[in-house]
Each structure stands twice: as structure tokens, then as C-alpha cells.
Motif scaffolding. Structure first.
Motif, PDB file in Angstrom:
ATOM      1  N   MET A 292     -25.880  30.250  -2.377  1.00 12.91           N
ATOM      2  CA  MET A 292     -24.957  30.614  -1.337  1.00 12.91           C
ATOM      3  C   MET A 292     -23.506  30.390  -1.726  1.00 12.91           C
ATOM      4  O   MET A 292     -22.632  30.995  -1.171  1.00 12.91           O
TER       5      MET A 292
ATOM      6  N   ARG B 213     -23.438  36.998   0.929  1.00 17.36           N
ATOM      7  CA  ARG B 213     -22.960  35.953   1.823  1.00 17.36           C
ATOM      8  C   ARG B 213     -22.123  34.958   1.026  1.00 17.36           C
ATOM      9  O   ARG B 213     -22.556  34.451   0.004  1.00 17.36           O
TER      10      ARG B 213
ATOM     11  N   TYR C 237     -19.718  31.453   1.157  1.00 19.48           N
ATOM     12  CA  TYR C 237     -19.317  30.280   1.905  1.00 19.48           C
ATOM     13  C   TYR C 237     -18.472  29.403   0.996  1.00 19.48           C
ATOM     14  O   TYR C 237     -18.903  29.000  -0.074  1.00 19.48           O
TER      15      TYR C 237
ATOM     16  N   THR D 279     -20.461  22.070  16.624  1.00 26.89           N
ATOM     17  CA  THR D 279     -21.150  22.759  15.551  1.00 26.89           C
ATOM     18  C   THR D 279     -21.001  21.914  14.298  1.00 26.89           C
ATOM     19  O   THR D 279     -19.890  21.593  13.899  1.00 26.89           O
TER      20      THR D 279
ATOM     21  N   VAL E   3     -21.594  21.842  10.278  1.00 28.99           N
ATOM     22  CA  VAL E   3     -21.767  22.768   9.165  1.00 28.99           C
ATOM     23  C   VAL E   3     -22.121  21.941   7.934  1.00 28.99           C
ATOM     24  O   VAL E   3     -21.362  21.054   7.540  1.00 28.99           O
ATOM     25  N   ASP E   4     -23.282  22.222   7.342  1.00 28.47           N
ATOM     26  CA  ASP E   4     -23.705  21.436   6.186  1.00 28.47           C
ATOM     27  C   ASP E   4     -23.108  21.973   4.888  1.00 28.47           C
ATOM     28  O   ASP E   4     -22.384  22.971   4.898  1.00 28.47           O
TER      29      ASP E   4
ATOM     30  N   HIS F  20     -24.764  26.232   6.400  1.00 24.12           N
ATOM     31  CA  HIS F  20     -25.574  26.470   7.594  1.00 24.12           C
ATOM     32  C   HIS F  20     -24.953  25.774   8.796  1.00 24.12           C
ATOM     33  O   HIS F  20     -24.502  24.631   8.694  1.00 24.12           O
ATOM     34  N   SER F  21     -24.939  26.456   9.929  1.00 29.72           N
ATOM     35  CA  SER F  21     -24.393  25.900  11.168  1.00 29.72           C
ATOM     36  C   SER F  21     -25.518  25.370  12.039  1.00 29.72           C
ATOM     37  O   SER F  21     -26.579  25.990  12.146  1.00 29.72           O
ATOM     38  N   TRP F  22     -25.250  24.238  12.680  1.00 35.19           N
ATOM     39  CA  TRP F  22     -26.227  23.585  13.552  1.00 35.19           C
ATOM     40  C   TRP F  22     -25.536  23.291  14.877  1.00 35.19           C
ATOM     41  O   TRP F  22     -24.458  22.698  14.899  1.00 35.19           O
TER      42      TRP F  22
ATOM     43  N   GLN G 261     -29.449  19.754  17.636  1.00 37.09           N
ATOM     44  CA  GLN G 261     -30.136  20.090  16.396  1.00 37.09           C
ATOM     45  C   GLN G 261     -29.989  19.005  15.319  1.00 37.09           C
ATOM     46  O   GLN G 261     -30.368  19.237  14.172  1.00 37.09           O
TER      47      GLN G 261
ATOM     48  N   ILE H 100     -31.596  18.914  11.546  1.00 41.99           N
ATOM     49  CA  ILE H 100     -30.840  18.660  10.318  1.00 41.99           C
ATOM     50  C   ILE H 100     -31.553  17.593   9.482  1.00 41.99           C
ATOM     51  O   ILE H 100     -31.714  17.747   8.278  1.00 41.99           O
TER      52      ILE H 100
ATOM     53  N   ARG I 138     -32.872  18.772   5.884  1.00 41.09           N
ATOM     54  CA  ARG I 138     -32.121  18.237   4.733  1.00 41.09           C
ATOM     55  C   ARG I 138     -32.707  16.930   4.219  1.00 41.09           C
ATOM     56  O   ARG I 138     -32.148  16.292   3.347  1.00 41.09           O
TER      57      ARG I 138
END
Length: 155
Positions: A1, A17, A19, A63, A65-66, A70-72, A91, A95, A99
Motif C-alpha cells: 500500500m 491506492r 497512502y 477515526t 488511521v494505522d 486503514h481507517s477505524w 473498533q 484493531i 494488528r
């Protein structure tokens, strides 16, 4: 990614994609996860310091973001008055599972604005990443040999 260049083209010339990890943070926090943080599904942070400076002063949606982008979706709930702790749920348990977070692991949090942030970036620390590339020389044979190269890096 994570891409080294911003070309945005994939093997089929379609968009890829992209990031990019932010590299400037107004506020940062390192937290050693407790067994309660991992098993209860709620991350507990002290209000004074990072939370007071970086997060909204009321219960709200956050939110996270890892390091992979990815958004959680999580919930911020402040402790009783005066605020002693803040709790992040929602979430957060997902996570931990996705993870593979465990107690004793150090997680770094950061925000990109000076206050009232609803987006928190996080990563484990220290994080050693492995970038694996499969290379295959072109040959006119039925079998194509592949070679694997690995690059190690610290985040």
C-alpha cells in the motif's frame, strides 16, 4: 500500500491506492498497552497532556488511521469531571485483533492539527517492516524462475 513514487499507475495503468504517512505531528504520545487495553476492547489514556491538548473536550467519534492507511471508526468517551481519563472504544477491539496487538507493546499516536483532532494516526514502536519483491527474469521457457529480495526498514 505504500508506494515510493507518486506515479499512481499500476500494472494495468489503472490507479493504485496511495497512502503517505504524515511526517509532521503537533502532539505525540507513546503508550505501553496493558492487558486491559487489549482484552477489554477499550483503550484508556490519561486526559492530562496529549488528550487534553489534541482531542475534543467532549464525547465524540474518532477515526484511527494505522500505519498501513486503514481507517477505524472509534468512540471517544471522557471520564468524570474533572477528566482524569479518556477511553477509546468502537473498533479498537478490531484493531487489536487485526494488528495482533498484545499487552506490553508500545503504540505511538499522533495528530496533525494543534487541537480538536478527530483523526489519530498510530503505529507500533519500534516497527520493523519487511518489503519483499519477487523478481523474474524474462526467458522463453515454460517455467520462469523467481528470486526474492527483502529490504528491512524502521518506522
Amino acid at each position: 500500500m505504500l508506494l515510493a513514487s507518486l506515479s499512481g499507475e499500476g500494472p494495468s495503468n489503472g490507479p493504485v491506492r496511495f497512502y503517505a504517512v504524515p511526517n509532521i505531528f503537533f502532539h505525540k504520545l507513546e503508550k505501553t498497552l496493558s492487558s486491559s487495553d487489549v482484552q477489554s476492547g477499550t483503550l484508556t489514556l490519561f486526559w492530562k497532556g496529549f488528550c487534553e491538548s489534541a482531542l475534543p473536550n467532549r464525547d465524540c467519534r474518532l477515526t484511527l488511521v494505522d500505519w498501513l492507511g486503514h481507517s477505524w471508526e472509534c468512540n471517544l468517551q471522557l471520564g468524570s469531571n474533572p477528566h482524569v481519563t479518556c477511553q477509546i472504544s468502537g473498533q479498537w477491539s478490531d484493531i487489536c485483533k487485526a494488528r495482533r496487538l498484545t499487552s506490553g507493546l508500545v503504540v505511538k499516536f499522533g495528530v496533525t492539527s494543534s487541537s480538536n483532532n478527530r483523526v489519530l494516526y498510530f503505529k507500533v514502536s519500534p516497527f520493523i517492516g519487511v518489503l519483499t519483491t519477487l523478481l523474474g527474469p524474462t526467458r522463453d521457457a515454460k517455467r520462469k524462475p523467481f528470486y526474492q529480495t527483502e529490504q528491512y526498514f524502521m518506522l
